[in-house]
Scaffold this motif. Structure first.
Motif, PDB file in Angstrom:
ATOM      1  N   THR A   1       2.385   1.567  -3.449  1.00 41.26           N
ATOM      2  CA  THR A   1       1.344   1.900  -4.426  1.00 41.26           C
ATOM      3  C   THR A   1       0.977   3.377  -4.314  1.00 41.26           C
ATOM      4  N   GLU A   2       0.891   3.868  -3.106  1.00 41.92           N
ATOM      5  CA  GLU A   2       0.580   5.288  -2.902  1.00 41.92           C
ATOM      6  C   GLU A   2       1.675   6.170  -3.498  1.00 41.92           C
ATOM      7  N   ARG A   3       2.935   5.776  -3.289  1.00 45.54           N
ATOM      8  CA  ARG A   3       4.044   6.549  -3.856  1.00 45.54           C
ATOM      9  C   ARG A   3       4.027   6.516  -5.380  1.00 45.54           C
TER      10      ARG A   3
ATOM     11  N   ARG B   1      -3.125  -4.642  -6.871  1.00 52.09           N
ATOM     12  CA  ARG B   1      -2.872  -3.204  -6.722  1.00 52.09           C
ATOM     13  C   ARG B   1      -2.310  -2.573  -8.002  1.00 52.09           C
TER      14      ARG B   1
ATOM     15  N   SER C   1       1.552   5.916  -7.454  1.00 53.19           N
ATOM     16  CA  SER C   1       0.363   6.446  -8.121  1.00 53.19           C
ATOM     17  C   SER C   1       0.230   7.962  -8.014  1.00 53.19           C
ATOM     18  N   LYS C   2       1.154   8.604  -7.309  1.00 51.08           N
ATOM     19  CA  LYS C   2       1.107  10.066  -7.229  1.00 51.08           C
ATOM     20  C   LYS C   2       1.384  10.658  -8.600  1.00 51.08           C
TER      21      LYS C   2
ATOM     22  N   ASP D   1       0.832  -1.213   0.000  1.00 47.84           N
ATOM     23  CA  ASP D   1       0.000   0.000   0.000  1.00 47.84           C
ATOM     24  C   ASP D   1       0.863   1.258   0.000  1.00 47.84           C
ATOM     25  N   THR D   2       1.939   1.240   0.779  1.00 51.83           N
ATOM     26  CA  THR D   2       2.843   2.392   0.824  1.00 51.83           C
ATOM     27  C   THR D   2       3.470   2.643  -0.540  1.00 51.83           C
TER      28      THR D   2
END
Length: 188
Positions: free
Chosen positions: A118-120, A158, A122-123, A115-116
């Motif tokens: 993926t968040e980075r 993801r 997808s920015k 999740d971490t």
């Protein structure tokens, strides 16, 4: 499962993608004690090595007038730094000691890690800022209790793609959205 598209998965079979066997408690406790004593010394040695590398780099700056010296020095430095691990494989942390054999703990650990990343990844790209990361390596210590197969499934859900990996060490992933039109990043 998505991992079947990877040639190493097909070639070596799914056994290597399963969870690692549970280690005996006495062995983990002993390794934890060694970690508590030796790891701070290890980190101190890494700090000393970084200072020595900085001093060498300052003196090597004089030699950059020689053609090809700079690129050769960078290759050597990359190889040396690639061999150094901040968390060596022999270390055992307190959560690993407490949760050895607990599938739920390792699933949550893998999910949080993915999740971490993926968040980075997808920015959106911002002006004058580095591009978001498109590659991710999941180390064995994150998934040893659930196996590499779970990492591949969770990553595919993801939007990550599997890259050639050695599940005995780490699983390499690539952010597939980076190759879509209108996004940043190299194409595979």
């Amino acid at each position: 499962m998505y991992a079947y598209r990877d040639s190493s998965f097909v070639h070596e079979g799914p056994d290597q993608w399963r969870a690692e066997p549970v280690r005996p408690t006495w062995q983990l406790a002993l390794r934890f004690l060694v970690t508590v004593v030796v790891l701070p010394v290890w980190w101190l040695l890494l700090l000393v090595l970084a200072v020595v590398a900085l001093v060498i780099a300052l003196f090597a700056e004089i030699l950059t007038v020689i053609p090809g010296f700079e690129s050769g020095a960078e290759r050597v430095m990359d190889r040396v730094l690639g061999l150094i691990a901040i968390w060596p494989r022999w270390t055992v942390t307190w959560p690993e000691l407490r949760h050895e054999g607990d599938d739920g703990f390792y699933r949550a650990r893998v999910d949080g890690y993915l999740d971490t990343w993926t968040e980075r990844a997808s920015k959106p790209k911002e002006d004058k800022k580095p591009n978001p990361p498109v590659e991710c390596e999941v180390p064995l210590r994150k998934y040893r209790g659930v196996g590499g197969g779970y990492v591949v499934e969770a990553a595919a859900a993801r939007g990550w793609e599997l890259r050639p990996s050695d599940p005995a060490e780490e699983i390499r992933l690539w952010w597939s959205a980076a190759s879509e039109p209108g996004t940043t990043g190299p194409t595979p």
